[in-house]
Design a protein around this motif. Structure first.
Motif, mmCIF file in Angstrom:
data_model
loop_
_atom_site.group_PDB
_atom_site.id
_atom_site.type_symbol
_atom_site.label_atom_id
_atom_site.label_comp_id
_atom_site.label_asym_id
_atom_site.label_seq_id
_atom_site.Cartn_x
_atom_site.Cartn_y
_atom_site.Cartn_z
ATOM 1 N N TYR A 638 9.631 36.701 38.135
ATOM 2 C CA TYR A 638 9.321 37.894 38.935
ATOM 3 C C TYR A 638 9.179 39.139 38.072
ATOM 4 C CZ TYR A 638 9.623 35.386 43.280
ATOM 5 O OH TYR A 638 9.358 34.518 44.316
ATOM 6 N N LEU A 639 9.804 39.139 36.901
ATOM 7 C CA LEU A 639 9.541 40.209 35.940
ATOM 8 C C LEU A 639 8.093 40.128 35.471
ATOM 9 C CD1 LEU A 639 10.307 42.495 34.027
ATOM 10 C CD2 LEU A 639 11.243 40.774 32.451
ATOM 11 N N ALA A 640 7.615 38.917 35.217
ATOM 12 C CA ALA A 640 6.220 38.750 34.793
ATOM 13 C C ALA A 640 5.262 39.206 35.894
ATOM 14 C CB ALA A 640 5.965 37.288 34.423
ATOM 15 N N LYS A 641 5.593 38.939 37.153
ATOM 16 C CA LYS A 641 4.751 39.407 38.243
ATOM 17 C C LYS A 641 4.715 40.934 38.298
ATOM 18 C CE LYS A 641 4.287 37.574 42.183
ATOM 19 N NZ LYS A 641 4.432 37.073 43.562
ATOM 20 N N ALA A 642 5.892 41.570 38.114
ATOM 21 C CA ALA A 642 5.936 43.032 38.119
ATOM 22 C C ALA A 642 5.124 43.591 36.962
ATOM 23 C CB ALA A 642 7.392 43.510 38.037
ATOM 24 N N GLN A 643 5.221 42.949 35.802
ATOM 25 C CA GLN A 643 4.440 43.412 34.647
ATOM 26 C C GLN A 643 2.946 43.259 34.911
ATOM 27 O OE1 GLN A 643 6.371 40.789 31.895
ATOM 28 N NE2 GLN A 643 7.786 42.354 31.120
ATOM 29 N N ARG A 644 2.534 42.177 35.595
ATOM 30 C CA ARG A 644 1.123 42.010 35.942
ATOM 31 C C ARG A 644 0.666 43.134 36.856
ATOM 32 N NH1 ARG A 644 0.147 37.223 39.793
ATOM 33 N NH2 ARG A 644 0.814 38.848 41.247
ATOM 34 N N ASP A 645 1.504 43.495 37.849
ATOM 35 C CA ASP A 645 1.140 44.577 38.756
ATOM 36 C C ASP A 645 1.044 45.911 38.042
ATOM 37 O OD1 ASP A 645 1.126 42.766 40.821
ATOM 38 O OD2 ASP A 645 3.159 43.225 41.512
ATOM 39 N N LEU A 646 1.789 46.048 36.953
ATOM 40 C CA LEU A 646 1.755 47.290 36.170
ATOM 41 C C LEU A 646 0.657 47.270 35.116
ATOM 42 C CD1 LEU A 646 5.613 47.722 35.695
ATOM 43 C CD2 LEU A 646 4.129 49.181 37.085
ATOM 44 N N GLY A 647 -0.108 46.168 35.036
ATOM 45 C CA GLY A 647 -1.200 46.074 34.079
ATOM 46 C C GLY A 647 -0.776 45.649 32.686
ATOM 47 N N SER A 650 -0.350 41.079 28.630
ATOM 48 C CA SER A 650 0.191 40.210 27.587
ATOM 49 C C SER A 650 1.656 39.878 27.861
ATOM 50 C CB SER A 650 0.037 40.870 26.212
ATOM 51 O OG SER A 650 0.711 42.113 26.181
ATOM 52 N N GLU A 651 2.457 40.876 28.271
ATOM 53 C CA GLU A 651 3.865 40.615 28.578
ATOM 54 C C GLU A 651 3.988 39.671 29.773
ATOM 55 O OE1 GLU A 651 4.317 45.037 28.597
ATOM 56 O OE2 GLU A 651 6.361 44.510 27.979
ATOM 57 N N SER A 652 3.128 39.883 30.754
ATOM 58 C CA SER A 652 3.155 39.022 31.934
ATOM 59 C C SER A 652 2.808 37.591 31.557
ATOM 60 C CB SER A 652 2.179 39.553 32.984
ATOM 61 O OG SER A 652 2.115 38.698 34.099
ATOM 62 N N ALA A 653 1.788 37.436 30.756
ATOM 63 C CA ALA A 653 1.378 36.088 30.350
ATOM 64 C C ALA A 653 2.482 35.378 29.583
ATOM 65 C CB ALA A 653 0.108 36.170 29.504
ATOM 66 N N ALA A 654 3.203 36.116 28.721
ATOM 67 C CA ALA A 654 4.285 35.499 27.950
ATOM 68 C C ALA A 654 5.387 35.005 28.878
ATOM 69 C CB ALA A 654 4.840 36.506 26.941
ATOM 70 N N GLY A 655 5.736 35.812 29.858
ATOM 71 C CA GLY A 655 6.768 35.392 30.804
ATOM 72 C C GLY A 655 6.330 34.204 31.635
ATOM 73 N N ALA A 809 3.796 53.062 45.297
ATOM 74 C CA ALA A 809 4.409 51.727 45.225
ATOM 75 C C ALA A 809 4.313 51.116 43.837
ATOM 76 C CB ALA A 809 3.734 50.801 46.228
ATOM 77 N N GLY A 810 3.546 51.703 42.960
ATOM 78 C CA GLY A 810 3.391 51.116 41.633
ATOM 79 C C GLY A 810 2.508 49.890 41.631
ATOM 80 N N LEU A 811 1.545 49.823 42.555
ATOM 81 C CA LEU A 811 0.662 48.661 42.678
ATOM 82 C C LEU A 811 -0.775 48.992 42.268
ATOM 83 C CD1 LEU A 811 1.977 47.346 46.114
ATOM 84 C CD2 LEU A 811 2.410 46.362 43.864
ATOM 85 N N SER A 812 -0.929 50.049 41.490
ATOM 86 C CA SER A 812 -2.286 50.491 41.155
ATOM 87 C C SER A 812 -3.075 49.428 40.406
ATOM 88 C CB SER A 812 -2.224 51.775 40.313
ATOM 89 O OG SER A 812 -1.622 52.814 41.059
ATOM 90 N N ALA A 813 -2.414 48.674 39.543
ATOM 91 C CA ALA A 813 -3.141 47.704 38.728
ATOM 92 C C ALA A 813 -3.741 46.587 39.559
ATOM 93 C CB ALA A 813 -2.213 47.125 37.654
ATOM 94 N N THR A 814 -3.102 46.260 40.696
ATOM 95 C CA THR A 814 -3.596 45.131 41.501
ATOM 96 C C THR A 814 -4.312 45.575 42.765
ATOM 97 O OG1 THR A 814 -1.410 44.983 42.531
ATOM 98 C CG2 THR A 814 -1.843 43.531 40.667
ATOM 99 N N GLN A 815 -3.837 46.599 43.416
ATOM 100 C CA GLN A 815 -4.383 46.986 44.711
ATOM 101 C C GLN A 815 -5.477 48.053 44.618
ATOM 102 O OE1 GLN A 815 -3.473 45.743 47.852
ATOM 103 N NE2 GLN A 815 -2.300 44.190 46.754
#
Length: 903
Positions: A638-647, A650-655, A809-815
């Motif tokens: 779920y940390l990786a998911k949050a990192q994906r939402d934040l754009g 690379s960190e998301s992919a590693a997790g 909400a901090g969802l700019s990268a996805t929404q």
């Protein structure tokens, strides 16, 4: 509302300060509802007594001449009893109550009797108090007085009644009663044997009994009292005394019309009468109530009267709902709480409202008419009181104590409980009941099994008795139906306990472990898809494990069940200790339970917090290294998911790779996450190939739909989402079902507004009760797409509001790219090239990192404008080529434009 002065001067407060400028009043809070119940009772009794069919000698009919006020210790029952007495006596009354108006025919005569052990109450004093109150009528009651005289001479030889009354302080008619008794005896003696010295004979009652049985003319005034001879003939003991009130009732009905009264007997502190195994005193009191149907009784105590329980037959003379219909258990009662008032004649004296608390404190201590306790401090005290008057009273005394020390009272001075509340609560409980009370103070809610096992008891008897106490509230619709009054619970847990059977820290820990174990057993025994039980067990179990440093045990399994449904109800208990006033950090996580509480709290709160905050909390969990490997992977995923939402791709992919390689429960989800990252990078063939390997566990249909709709193949994407929704339905995963449905509505919104409208309605139904913020925003973006091309500024205005919410909400990268693409579609349908160019520019800005850069191309396809061959979007790998994708999007735009007339 509060009435200053309704209770007179507050002597304790006056003698607690040297400041003569302080005015201390015993403030009274308006109990309008309770007064209405009393007024209704008295009005009804007066009308019943005036009815032609009323018979004071009816010993078989039901009784409805009693009302019961019950509530926790310190709730104000005694104050209420005194206010009722003063009002009925015409001495003073709360202004809000209004002047009492009764039907003509009888005046009301109150007599208040405190049954507290400290007041030295016994049954003799109760009977004498009622007779003394009637003495003010100035007329003898010969039948009763003769019987009482015989009783007194037999049980108190050589002790004048007058001296006993004077020594006991029983009212201002202590001299009148003996004179009236002597007058009655003399009159009867003269009628029977007009000779000197026959008083003793009459006291022995022999002559009078014979005369009554023979119905001699000389005693015709008493001969109509058919039970008098039997009472005089009986052994004059305490048991016989309990039947004498019938004689009072009989004679009350023989008074001249102008002297007729309705006695109102207020029996306060009824909890001190006895307990469930010692009902001797209570049995005597009940006879008084039963044998005086022409009197009204107002009982106040901590518990309901159980006289309507048929199981008490044999312990009490009159038991069951047929005897006491107004006291019968309401059965399926409403939820008990501050607003609950009971049914029939049993009325719960509830907590004060916040307004009443403030009014009490405003008027309790004043200087020159102004409240001595400031508004901010009153708010703090009222909040901590939970509406309990005793707490307010104790807080006032603490306020004066702090002032005596030369300090200015501040809110922090009241951040503590009062041991006196513990003493008041425990005073009339048995030892097993006290053990149960302490045990359930660890719990938010409980049932009989949970209470008994937490207390370490084999049987439920003590728990059964405890739940009938007024400080235990009931919610029949809850998972566990019972919970403690908020202030009582916090006080039992935190205040110093000076009782003989107080618990040590080891005792508290053992009780917590027993309660935790029972919660785990109930969780294991529950239905597999009982979400309410799961969440309830987690909420209580997490608090116990965290506060008492217990092993995770069954919490690990429950945590996985909680996460699987994607519903995200709030779970975390309030913070404690140092972290209570500050945000949680990695240093605050000491035990595995601390880490699990923070993990699940972060997952639930991410629907309401900025994704940056979610990432910070989950990072703290993963770096604390307190959780077992499988739960650690949950935090990493779920940390990786949050990192994906934040754009942070690379960190998301590693997790995601770490979790996928671990092969744990979330490995399929992590592989789906990697597929999403490939799709966001524009590598559609790779994402589609991965989707075909994911299966249900990896939500293959959702990934497939996410790949197909950017190609303009919205029908195929909608079909994939529908298949995923139905698959989630079969697996009973409510959150996943709602996500698929929201995405289906999003896809269909491009091609068929009418169908999208229906799909959005279904999505709203499936989202009801779930906490999925990003999915909810997806439905709102879908609604914008559905309305694309309409006239006016409605679409753009709604989009502006949604843009702000996405940023918060901090969802700019996805929404945000989805939102800007919806606007590009809207302006392309309207053929507004200037606005399309602006939307494309905003898309370039929000995809500068490379993720979803192909959205710029999609907007160009919609508006049939050229793409930038050197831009980031050029890296996209379309499944069937860019031209085919462009044609499909252009077709969707033209079809929507054809639906609208005009620009």
């Amino acid at each position: 509302m509060t009435v200053a002065g309704a209770g007179g001067r507050d002597l304790r407060a006056l003698f607690s300060t040297n400041d003569g400028g302080i005015t201390a009043e015993s403030a009274f809070v308006n109990r309008q509802l309770q007064w209405t119940v009393v007024a209704d009772l008295l009005t009804e009794r007066i009308r019943v007594l005036a009815a032609p069919g009323f018979d004071v000698g009816d010993f078989e009919g039901p009784r409805d001449n009693v009302v019961v006020f019950h509530g926790v210790g310190g709730i104000g029952k005694t104050t209420l009893s005194r206010a009722i007495e003063a009002t009925l006596a015409g001495e003073r009354r709360p202004e809000q109550w209004g002047a009492p108006i009764w039907p003509a025919g009888r005046r009301v005569l109150p007599v208040r009797i405190d049954l507290a052990r400290s007041a030295g109450a016994d049954f003799e004093r109760v009977v004498l108090a009622i007779r003394l109150a009637l003495a003010e009528l100035g007329t003898p009651f010969p039948a009763f007085d003769l019987a009482l005289r015989r009783y007194w001479e037999h049980n108190h030889p050589g002790e004048p009644l007058e001296e006993y009354l004077r020594r006991g302080g029983l009212g201002r008619f202590g001299e009148a009663l003996p004179r009236q008794m002597e007058s009655a005896a003399a009159e009867v003696a003269q009628a029977l044997l007009p000779l000197p010295g026959v008083g003793a004979a009459v006291g022995a009652a022999g002559s009078l009994v014979r005369a009554l049985r023979e119905r001699r003319q000389a005693v015709r005034a008493l001969a109509d009292c058919t039970r008098l001879a039997d009472l005089l003939d009986a052994e004059p003991d305490l048991d016989a005394l309990s039947f004498y009130p019938h004689l009072l009732a009989w004679e009350l009905e023989r008074l001249p019309q102008e002297k007729r009264v309705l006695p109102v007997v207020l029996l306060d502190t009824f909890e001190d009468v006895g307990d469930r195994t010692r009902r001797d005193f209570e049995r005597l009191l009940q006879r008084v109530v039963w044998l005086m149907p022409n009197a009204a009784f107002v009982v106040s105590g901590r518990s309901r009267l159980d006289w309507a329980d048929p199981g008490l037959a044999g312990q009490l003379d009159y038991a069951g709902p047929g005897c006491w219909p107004g006291l019968a258990d309401p059965g399926a009662s409403p939820v008990r709480g501050p607003a609950y008032t009971g049914t029939g004649r049993q009325v719960l004296v509830g907590d004060f409202s916040s307004e009443d608390c403030d009014g009490y404190l405003v008027r309790r201590l004043t200087v020159d008419g102004r409240p001595l306790i400031g508004e901010q401090l009153r708010t703090v005290i009222a909040g901590r009181s939970h509406g309990l008057p005793l707490y307010l009273d104790l807080a006032v005394m603490r306020f004066l104590e702090i002032r005596r020390s030369g300090r200015e009272p501040e809110p922090d001075h009241f951040d503590a409980d009062f041991p006196a509340l513990v003493a008041r609560t425990l005073s009339d409980l048995t030892e097993p009941e006290r053990h149960v009370l302490r045990a359930v103070s660890l719990l938010d809610a409980f049932d009989l099994d949970l209470a008994s096992r937490a207390a370490g008891l084999i049987h439920q008897a003590a728990a059964l008795r405890l739940v009938e106490r007024p400080f235990v509230r009931e919610d029949p619709f809850g998972i566990w139906p019972y919970h403690l009054h908020g202030l009582i619970r916090s006080t039992i847990r935190s205040a110093d306990d000076h009782t003989d059977d107080r618990w040590s820290p080891t005792d508290w820990h053992a009780a917590a472990l027993r309660a935790f174990t029972e919660l785990g057993a109930q969780h294991a025994a529950g239905a597999p898809h009982d979400r309410r039980l799961l969440v309830g067990c987690l909420r209580q179990g997490l608090r116990l494990a965290r506060d008492h440093r217990l092993d995770l045990d069954w919490l690990a399994i429950a945590a996985w069940r909680y996460v699987a449904d994607l519903v995200w109800e709030p779970l975390a208990p309030p913070p404690t200790g140092a972290s209570a006033a500050t945000e949680q950090t990695g240093e605050d996580l000491v035990t595995p339970a601390d880490a699990l509480v923070e993990l699940l709290s972060a997952l639930a709160r991410r629907q309401h917090e900025h994704r940056e905050r979610t990432a910070e909390r989950l990072t703290a969990v993963t770096t604390a290294h307190l959780l077992p490997p499988d739960l650690t992977e949950m935090a990493v995923y779920y940390l990786a998911k949050a990192q994906r939402d934040l754009g942070r791709t690379s960190e998301s992919a590693a997790g995601m790779r770490q979790v996928a390689d671990g092969g744990g429960p979330l490995a399929p989800d992590a592989r789906r996450g990697l597929a999403h990252l490939a799709r966001r990078a524009g590598d559609f063939p790779t994402a589609l190939d991965m989707a075909r390997t994911l299966g249900w566990e990896g939500r293959h249909h959702r990934v497939e739909g996410d790949v197909l709709w950017p190609h303009g193949d919205v029908a195929a994407a909608a079909a994939a989402y529908a298949a995923g929704r139905d698959e989630a339905e079969r697996h009973s995963v409510a959150g996943e079902r709602a996500i698929h449905q929201a995405h289906r509505a999003f896809a269909l919104a491009f091609t068929d507004p009418a169908a999208a409208d229906h799909e959005l309605d279904l999505a709203a139904q499936l989202l009801a009760g779930l906490d999925l913020r990003a999915t909810t925003m997806t439905t709102r973006i879908a609604a914008l797409i559905r309305d694309a091309g309409t006239r006016g500024d409605d679409v753009t205005d709604r989009a502006e509001i949604l843009r702000t919410e996405i940023d918060v909400a901090g969802l700019s990268a996805t929404q945000l790219p989805d939102l800007e693409l919806a606007l590009a579609f809207h302006h392309a349908v309207r053929n507004d090239h200037e606005q399309v160019d602006a939307a494309i520019e905003r898309l370039r800005q929000c995809t500068t990192g490379g993720d979803q850069a192909y959205y710029v191309d999609l907007a160009c396809f919609m508006a049939d404008c050229p793409t930038d061959p050197a831009g980031p979007s050029a890296r996209a790998r379309w499944i069937d080529g860019e031209n085919a994708t462009r044609q499909r999007w252009r077709g969707l735009t033209n079809n929507r434009r054809a639906r609208h007339v005009g620009p």
